[in-house]
Design a protein around this motif. Structure first.
Motif, PDB file in Angstrom:
ATOM      1  N   ALA A 181      -9.347 -36.962  70.139  1.00  8.90           N
ATOM      2  CA  ALA A 181      -8.311 -36.535  70.110  1.00  8.90           C
ATOM      3  C   ALA A 181      -7.678 -36.202  68.662  1.00  8.90           C
ATOM      4  N   ARG A 182      -7.811 -35.212  68.387  1.00  9.45           N
ATOM      5  CA  ARG A 182      -7.373 -34.532  66.857  1.00  9.45           C
ATOM      6  C   ARG A 182      -8.602 -34.376  65.604  1.00  9.45           C
ATOM      7  N   GLU A 183      -9.215 -34.339  66.218  1.00  9.74           N
ATOM      8  CA  GLU A 183     -10.382 -34.377  65.610  1.00  9.74           C
ATOM      9  C   GLU A 183     -10.680 -32.642  65.786  1.00  9.74           C
ATOM     10  N   HIS A 184     -10.973 -31.342  64.677  1.00  8.26           N
ATOM     11  CA  HIS A 184     -10.644 -30.726  64.621  1.00  8.26           C
ATOM     12  C   HIS A 184     -11.431 -29.934  63.250  1.00  8.26           C
ATOM     13  N   PRO A 185     -11.940 -28.270  63.581  1.00  7.97           N
ATOM     14  CA  PRO A 185     -12.418 -28.521  61.902  1.00  7.97           C
ATOM     15  C   PRO A 185     -11.979 -28.471  60.865  1.00  7.97           C
ATOM     16  N   THR A 186     -12.139 -28.856  59.660  1.00  3.36           N
ATOM     17  CA  THR A 186     -11.345 -28.651  58.835  1.00  3.36           C
ATOM     18  C   THR A 186     -12.118 -28.217  57.200  1.00  3.36           C
ATOM     19  N   GLY A 187     -13.408 -27.803  57.481  1.00  4.13           N
ATOM     20  CA  GLY A 187     -14.469 -27.624  56.618  1.00  4.13           C
ATOM     21  C   GLY A 187     -14.981 -28.536  55.731  1.00  4.13           C
ATOM     22  N   MET A 188     -13.948 -29.938  55.483  1.00  6.35           N
ATOM     23  CA  MET A 188     -14.584 -31.088  54.853  1.00  6.35           C
ATOM     24  C   MET A 188     -15.963 -31.743  55.892  1.00  6.35           C
ATOM     25  N   ARG A 189     -15.879 -31.728  56.877  1.00  2.13           N
ATOM     26  CA  ARG A 189     -16.348 -31.943  57.739  1.00  2.13           C
ATOM     27  C   ARG A 189     -17.628 -30.587  58.960  1.00  2.13           C
ATOM     28  N   PRO A 190     -18.573 -30.967  58.046  1.00  6.55           N
ATOM     29  CA  PRO A 190     -19.708 -29.719  58.485  1.00  6.55           C
ATOM     30  C   PRO A 190     -19.937 -30.132  59.206  1.00  6.55           C
ATOM     31  N   LEU A 191     -19.898 -30.614  60.107  1.00  9.93           N
ATOM     32  CA  LEU A 191     -20.821 -31.522  60.974  1.00  9.93           C
ATOM     33  C   LEU A 191     -19.463 -32.685  62.056  1.00  9.93           C
ATOM     34  N   LEU A 192     -19.566 -31.503  62.927  1.00  5.86           N
ATOM     35  CA  LEU A 192     -18.499 -32.419  64.129  1.00  5.86           C
ATOM     36  C   LEU A 192     -19.342 -33.695  64.854  1.00  5.86           C
ATOM     37  N   SER A 193     -18.412 -34.518  65.705  1.00  2.30           N
ATOM     38  CA  SER A 193     -18.720 -35.534  66.599  1.00  2.30           C
ATOM     39  C   SER A 193     -19.879 -34.099  67.717  1.00  2.30           C
TER      40      SER A 193
END
Length: 328
Positions: A181-193
Motif C-alpha cells: 500500500a501507498r507505493e506510487h510514482p514520485t519521481g524519486m524512484r525510477p523503478l517501482l517494485s
C-alpha cells in the motif's frame, strides 16, 4: 514531543507516517512536495507538513522550528536505476549522503535526542550469505555494488558517527525490498517494485511477463513501517543497526500466482526476452537475519501470506486512496 519524518511523502515515508499517527505520535512531515490532497484531507491531516530539501540547511532549520521535535526518522533518499546512477551521480550523493550530514547538523542545533536513519539491504551488495543462509548485521561484509548502496552505507555510518559526537541516540535500519500500500510514482524512484508493476498489468488487462522468478526477502511496507515505529519507541543498543526484511524468500512469480486467483483473466509468464516487468536487482539476494530486531521489539515481520497480502493490496489499490495516488 514530536517526530520529524524526512522523505515523508514517498512510498515508505507515507507508511511510516501512518504507523506513527496510529500510535498517537505528533508528526511533522518534511519533503520537497506535499502529500496528495486526498490523503491530507483524511488521516494524514493530523500531521503538519513542511516543504523543503534535505540539502538546504535553512529548510531543515525551518522544519525543526515547526514543533518541539525530540526524535527524527530520516527516510529521505533517492533510489536510482542504472541510468540515473550514470547521469546524476552527484545528485544521488548530495541527497543520500550530503542530506544526511546536513540533517544531523540541523538535529544537533535543535537539541534532538534521537535519530533513526533508514539504510538499505543494498549495503550488502552481492555479499555471500553465511552458513545459515542469511545476511547478518555484524558478521556479513558490506559490499555495496551500486551507488545507492554505497551512499546508504556511508549515510548509515555518518548517522552513528555524528550521533556519537553530538551526544545523540542513533539507530539505523537496513530496510529490505518493499511492496504494498501507498507505493506510487514520485519521481524519486525510477523503478517501482515488481509487485506494483504486476498489479498495473493485471488492472490494465495486459499479460505480465517476468524476466525471472526474482527471489528476495520482500517485505510488506505497512509491516515494515510498524517495525520502524516500534524501534523508535523502544530503548535500543547504543549505535545499533537492525536488519528489517520479510524474514523469508518470496518471488515475483509467487505474487503473480496470488494475483491469478484474485484477478479474473490475468495471465503471466516468464520470458527474459519479452519482459514487461523491470527489476532493480541484477540477481537474487539472500534474506537478512532479523534476530536483533526481534530481540529489541519482541517481534519481526514475516512475509508468509502472499495471497492475503495481495488481497489487501488490491483492496487498497482499487479504493479511494490507491486511486488518488496511482490514478484510476
Amino acid at each position: 514531543m514530536t517526530v520529524l519524518l524526512t522523505g515523508a511523502t514517498g512510498f515508505v515515508g507515507l507508511n511510516i507516517a501512518r504507523a506513527l499517527l496510529d500510535r498517537g505520535e505528533r508528526v511533522v512531515l518534511f519533503a520537497p512536495t506535499p502529500p496528495p490532497e486526498a490523503l491530507s484531507a483524511g488521516w494524514l491531516g493530523a500531521a503538519r507538513f513542511i516543504s523543503g530539501d534535505v540539502r538546504v540547511p535553512d529548510d531543515l532549520d525551518r522544519a525543526f522550528a515547526a514543533a518541539a521535535i525530540d526524535r527524527v526518522i530520516h527516510a529521505a533518499a533517492l533510489t536510482p536505476d542504472m541510468r540515473a546512477e550514470a547521469e546524476q551521480p552527484e545528485v544521488i550523493a548530495e541527497v543520500n549522503l550530503g542530506g544526511t550530514l546536513r540533517l544531523m547538523q540541523a538535529a544537533r542545533r535543535a537539541g534532538v535526542r534521537r535519530v533513526l536513519g533508514l539504510s538499505s539491504v543494498a549495503v550488502y551488495g552481492h555479499a555471500a550469505a553465511e552458513a545459515d543462509g542469511r545476511l547478518h548485521e555484524e558478521s556479513t561484509p558490506t559490499r555495496p555494488a551500486a551507488l545507492y548502496g554505497i551512499t546508504k552505507l556511508a549515510a548509515e555510518q555518518a548517522v552513528h558517527r555524528l550521533g556519537a559526537l553530538y551526544g545523540m541516540e542513533t539507530a539505523a535500519v537496513r530496510l529490505g525490498p518493499c511492496f504494498g500500500a501507498r507505493e506510487h510514482p514520485t519521481g524519486m524512484r525510477p523503478l517501482l517494485s515488481p509487485h506494483w508493476q504486476c498489479v498495473e498489468d493485471a488492472r490494465a488487462g495486459r499479460e505480465c511477463v517476468l524476466p525471472r522468478a526474482m527471489a528476495a526477502d520482500w517485505i510488506d511496507a505497512e509491516a515494515a513501517a510498524g517495525a520502524i515505529a516500534d524501534l523508535l519507541a523502544l530503548p535500543a543498543p547504543e549505535r545499533a543497526t537492525f536488519n528489517l526484511g520479510g524474514g523469508a524468500l518470496t518471488t515475483a512469480a509467487a505474487w503473480c500466482e496470488a494475483l491469478v486467483a484474485l484477478c479474473p483473466g490475468f495471465r503471466w509468464r516468464i520470458d527474459p526476452e519479452a519482459a514487461t516487468v523491470r527489476y532493480g536487482l541484477e540477481r537474487d539476494r539472500a534474506p537478512m537475519d532479523t534476530t536483533r530486531l526481534r530481540a529489541a521489539t519482541g517481534r519481526a515481520p514475516l512475509t508468509d501470506d502472499l495471497p492475503g497480502l495481495a488481497r489487501r493490496y488490491l483492496d487498497w489499490r482499487n479504493g479511494p486512496e490507491g486511486i488518488a495516488l496511482c490514478g484510476a
